[in-house]
Scaffold this active site. Sequence first.
Site, PDB file in Angstrom:
ATOM      1  N   ARG A 123     -13.712 -23.487 -24.419  1.00 24.09           N
ATOM      2  CA  ARG A 123     -14.849 -22.769 -25.017  1.00 24.09           C
ATOM      3  C   ARG A 123     -14.448 -22.025 -26.286  1.00 24.09           C
ATOM      4  O   ARG A 123     -15.091 -21.055 -26.692  1.00 24.09           O
ATOM      5  CB  ARG A 123     -15.499 -21.803 -24.021  1.00 24.09           C
ATOM      6  N   LYS A 145     -18.356 -24.476 -40.655  1.00 26.15           N
ATOM      7  CA  LYS A 145     -19.175 -25.602 -40.171  1.00 26.15           C
ATOM      8  C   LYS A 145     -18.234 -26.694 -39.693  1.00 26.15           C
ATOM      9  O   LYS A 145     -17.344 -27.125 -40.436  1.00 26.15           O
ATOM     10  CB  LYS A 145     -20.042 -26.165 -41.298  1.00 26.15           C
ATOM     11  N   GLU A 192     -18.422 -31.003 -55.894  1.00 26.07           N
ATOM     12  CA  GLU A 192     -18.801 -29.784 -55.158  1.00 26.07           C
ATOM     13  C   GLU A 192     -18.580 -28.546 -56.048  1.00 26.07           C
ATOM     14  O   GLU A 192     -19.291 -27.549 -55.909  1.00 26.07           O
ATOM     15  CB  GLU A 192     -18.000 -29.647 -53.850  1.00 26.07           C
ATOM     16  N   LYS A 234     -18.714 -19.980 -52.527  1.00 23.48           N
ATOM     17  CA  LYS A 234     -18.946 -20.317 -51.121  1.00 23.48           C
ATOM     18  C   LYS A 234     -18.747 -19.097 -50.222  1.00 23.48           C
ATOM     19  O   LYS A 234     -19.568 -18.827 -49.334  1.00 23.48           O
ATOM     20  CB  LYS A 234     -18.027 -21.460 -50.689  1.00 23.48           C
ATOM     21  N   GLU A 244     -26.461 -20.032 -41.565  1.00 18.90           N
ATOM     22  CA  GLU A 244     -27.451 -20.794 -42.338  1.00 18.90           C
ATOM     23  C   GLU A 244     -28.880 -20.535 -41.858  1.00 18.90           C
ATOM     24  O   GLU A 244     -29.623 -21.452 -41.537  1.00 18.90           O
ATOM     25  CB  GLU A 244     -27.116 -22.300 -42.323  1.00 18.90           C
ATOM     26  N   ARG A 248     -27.730 -19.886 -47.135  1.00 17.75           N
ATOM     27  CA  ARG A 248     -26.600 -20.820 -47.073  1.00 17.75           C
ATOM     28  C   ARG A 248     -27.030 -22.271 -47.314  1.00 17.75           C
ATOM     29  O   ARG A 248     -26.235 -23.093 -47.765  1.00 17.75           O
ATOM     30  CB  ARG A 248     -25.871 -20.690 -45.725  1.00 17.75           C
ATOM     31  N   ASN A 252     -26.298 -26.916 -49.937  1.00 23.82           N
ATOM     32  CA  ASN A 252     -26.607 -28.335 -49.717  1.00 23.82           C
ATOM     33  C   ASN A 252     -27.279 -28.981 -50.922  1.00 23.82           C
ATOM     34  O   ASN A 252     -27.823 -30.084 -50.796  1.00 23.82           O
ATOM     35  CB  ASN A 252     -27.509 -28.493 -48.491  1.00 23.82           C
ATOM     36  N   HIS A 255     -27.248 -32.715 -51.344  1.00 23.60           N
ATOM     37  CA  HIS A 255     -26.759 -33.329 -50.101  1.00 23.60           C
ATOM     38  C   HIS A 255     -27.816 -34.117 -49.332  1.00 23.60           C
ATOM     39  O   HIS A 255     -27.477 -35.047 -48.618  1.00 23.60           O
ATOM     40  CB  HIS A 255     -26.153 -32.263 -49.175  1.00 23.60           C
ATOM     41  N   HIS A 259     -26.465 -37.506 -48.530  1.00 23.24           N
ATOM     42  CA  HIS A 259     -26.215 -37.986 -47.161  1.00 23.24           C
ATOM     43  C   HIS A 259     -26.988 -39.276 -46.893  1.00 23.24           C
ATOM     44  O   HIS A 259     -26.510 -40.161 -46.191  1.00 23.24           O
ATOM     45  CB  HIS A 259     -26.622 -36.933 -46.129  1.00 23.24           C
ATOM     46  N   HIS A 273     -17.732 -38.933 -50.123  1.00 20.98           N
ATOM     47  CA  HIS A 273     -18.744 -37.892 -49.933  1.00 20.98           C
ATOM     48  C   HIS A 273     -19.082 -37.203 -51.270  1.00 20.98           C
ATOM     49  O   HIS A 273     -20.254 -37.045 -51.623  1.00 20.98           O
ATOM     50  CB  HIS A 273     -18.238 -36.869 -48.908  1.00 20.98           C
TER      51      HIS A 273
HETATM   52  N1  LIG Z   1     -17.778 -28.406 -43.042  1.00 24.74           N
HETATM   53  C1  LIG Z   1     -18.324 -28.309 -44.233  1.00 24.74           C
HETATM   54  O1  LIG Z   1     -18.840 -27.259 -44.627  1.00 24.74           O
HETATM   55  C2  LIG Z   1     -18.271 -29.498 -45.151  1.00 24.74           C
HETATM   56  C3  LIG Z   1     -18.575 -29.346 -46.519  1.00 24.74           C
HETATM   57  C4  LIG Z   1     -18.458 -30.447 -47.357  1.00 24.74           C
HETATM   58  C5  LIG Z   1     -18.047 -31.665 -46.841  1.00 24.74           C
HETATM   59  N2  LIG Z   1     -17.767 -31.787 -45.520  1.00 24.74           N
HETATM   60  C6  LIG Z   1     -17.307 -33.055 -44.973  1.00 24.74           C
HETATM   61  O2  LIG Z   1     -16.056 -33.357 -45.552  1.00 24.74           O
HETATM   62  C7  LIG Z   1     -15.848 -34.771 -45.554  1.00 24.74           C
HETATM   63  C8  LIG Z   1     -15.311 -35.198 -46.897  1.00 24.74           C
HETATM   64  O3  LIG Z   1     -14.103 -34.542 -47.084  1.00 24.74           O
HETATM   65  P1  LIG Z   1     -13.069 -34.901 -48.242  1.00 24.74           P
HETATM   66  O4  LIG Z   1     -13.774 -35.262 -49.476  1.00 24.74           O
HETATM   67  O5  LIG Z   1     -12.100 -33.796 -48.237  1.00 24.74           O
HETATM   68  O6  LIG Z   1     -12.473 -36.258 -47.786  1.00 24.74           O
HETATM   69  P2  LIG Z   1     -11.587 -36.884 -46.636  1.00 24.74           P
HETATM   70  O7  LIG Z   1     -11.193 -35.947 -45.605  1.00 24.74           O
HETATM   71  O8  LIG Z   1     -12.356 -38.086 -46.278  1.00 24.74           O
HETATM   72  O9  LIG Z   1     -10.309 -37.349 -47.473  1.00 24.74           O
HETATM   73  C9  LIG Z   1     -10.486 -38.297 -48.524  1.00 24.74           C
HETATM   74  C10 LIG Z   1      -9.321 -39.266 -48.534  1.00 24.74           C
HETATM   75  O10 LIG Z   1      -8.184 -38.612 -49.073  1.00 24.74           O
HETATM   76  C11 LIG Z   1      -7.070 -38.708 -48.168  1.00 24.74           C
HETATM   77  N3  LIG Z   1      -6.331 -37.459 -48.372  1.00 24.74           N
HETATM   78  C12 LIG Z   1      -6.719 -36.208 -48.069  1.00 24.74           C
HETATM   79  N4  LIG Z   1      -5.861 -35.316 -48.562  1.00 24.74           N
HETATM   80  C13 LIG Z   1      -4.876 -36.021 -49.172  1.00 24.74           C
HETATM   81  C14 LIG Z   1      -3.703 -35.659 -49.890  1.00 24.74           C
HETATM   82  N5  LIG Z   1      -3.403 -34.399 -50.165  1.00 24.74           N
HETATM   83  N6  LIG Z   1      -2.910 -36.660 -50.317  1.00 24.74           N
HETATM   84  C15 LIG Z   1      -3.232 -37.970 -50.115  1.00 24.74           C
HETATM   85  N7  LIG Z   1      -4.338 -38.370 -49.495  1.00 24.74           N
HETATM   86  C16 LIG Z   1      -5.158 -37.395 -49.033  1.00 24.74           C
HETATM   87  C17 LIG Z   1      -7.699 -38.920 -46.822  1.00 24.74           C
HETATM   88  O11 LIG Z   1      -6.819 -39.590 -45.958  1.00 24.74           O
HETATM   89  C18 LIG Z   1      -8.914 -39.783 -47.168  1.00 24.74           C
HETATM   90  O12 LIG Z   1      -8.508 -41.119 -47.318  1.00 24.74           O
HETATM   91  C19 LIG Z   1     -17.165 -35.396 -45.204  1.00 24.74           C
HETATM   92  O13 LIG Z   1     -17.115 -35.875 -43.885  1.00 24.74           O
HETATM   93  C20 LIG Z   1     -18.152 -34.251 -45.312  1.00 24.74           C
HETATM   94  O14 LIG Z   1     -19.245 -34.412 -44.440  1.00 24.74           O
HETATM   95  C21 LIG Z   1     -17.860 -30.730 -44.679  1.00 24.74           C
END
Ligand SMILES: NC(=O)c1ccc[n+]([C@@H]2O[C@H](COP(=O)([O-])OP(=O)(O)OC[C@H]3O[C@@H](n4cnc5c(N)ncnc54)[C@H](O)[C@@H]3O)[C@@H](O)[C@H]2O)c1
Length: 372
Positions: A123, A145, A192, A234, A244, A248, A252, A255, A259, A273
């Site tokens: 939990r 999130k 972003e 942020k 949110e 907040r 988006n 987005h 999405h 993304h």
């Molecule tokens: N929680 C939130 O508030 C929030 C906000 C924005 C996005 N997201 C989510 O985040 C995700 C996208 O995240 P992202 O753009 O960071 O991409 P990701 O986690 O998909 O990473 C992108 C690619 O880069 C590689 N990678 C990551 N760090 C690396 C490094 N330092 N060196 C070499 N390779 C590396 C990964 O293996 C992957 O192939 C989506 O699923 C999205 O929905 C969440």
Amino acid sequence: MIEIPVNIPGQPTSVLVYRGALESFAAVLKTHGTATLPRRALVCFDRNCAVHANHAVRTLRAEGVAVSEFGLEATESAKSVRAVETIWDAALAARLDRGDCLVAIGGGIIGDLVGFAAATYLRGIRVIQVPTTLLAMVDAAIGGKTGVNRTLPDGGLGKNLVGAFWQPSITIVDANTLRTLGKRELRAGLAECVKHGLIADLELFHDIRKNADALSNNDTTAIDRLLPRAILVKTAIVARDPLERGERAKLNLGHTFGHAIETLPLSSGNLLHGEAVAIGICAAATTAKSMEMINADEQTAITNTLASCGLPQRFEGTTTVDDVLRRMGFDKKNEGGKLKLILPRGLGACEIVSEPPESAVREGLRAIGIHS
Ligand SMILES: NC(=O)c1ccc[n+]([C@@H]2O[C@H](COP(=O)([O-])OP(=O)(O)OC[C@H]3O[C@@H](n4cnc5c(N)ncnc54)[C@H](O)[C@@H]3O)[C@@H](O)[C@H]2O)c1
């Protein structure tokens, strides 16, 4: 080194921006902000980031922490309940109790997955977020999130539809990890940052435009200047509206469109993304222009800034406006079946718009290359 407090009532946390932090990870936990050194830790890392995870593991073990390691695949299809189950099982095998913690080392996919596992294991146990993409440093690893994707009734991928708010005890941003990140992924993170400028910091928006080349090439000075500014947008919003309930949702911007197109197939592969967000911001800008919330010059400034970062502005796959509108209907922000969009109001501010005119939304979709 800059420490940015995130003053969430009852759940204070912080973001530490510190180049080289992973090489003194245990010392950082002992001396900074809201984190403490755990007795046991499960370090969950993106398999492409093993080299960075090794630093953290080594320093934790040197301090006597019992560390287990768990490598994960960072793809949207692997961002699933199945993957969360494997993390729960690894945590059980490591005998983690509520005084212990998970560490998430990777981009947004790993952060969201591991965060959700931490929110639900026993939990809820502590999680330390260590983002390794620019996108996760300024956005995903901040604000708590967490979640996974689900398959939609039509077989499509529903993004982040199951999850929880679970604040990290600390987010540690070590920009040295960007050295191994691909240029395309780095640029996706700039989308972003542009979004944060558009929402709340006009100077940040203009700075990105001016320094787009240096930023796209991971220039240390440019990145170090960008990070705290983009993070502050942020953290300020999250501190005011952690769950949110209102403001907040502004984070988006782009987005809802993004999405809806993110998981559609492209002839040239899939969109990242951040790339989908860039295209979504262009659609939002056209929708806002048609609703007279921004003028033509402001719309051009938005598309030019994204272009200067090498980000796409059009969707190059095949789909229809009706199909994308249907997918937008699954967005989490919608209430009572009514579409809610975040749209720019001039530059440096935006608004949450309920039930925007369908004609304006359709114009936004046509502007990004989607036709009836
Ligand atoms: N929680 C939130 O508030 C929030 C906000 C924005 C996005 N997201 C989510 O985040 C995700 C996208 O995240 P992202 O753009 O960071 O991409 P990701 O986690 O998909 O990473 C992108 C690619 O880069 C590689 N990678 C990551 N760090 C690396 C490094 N330092 N060196 C070499 N390779 C590396 C990964 O293996 C992957 O192939 C989506 O699923 C999205 O929905 C969440």
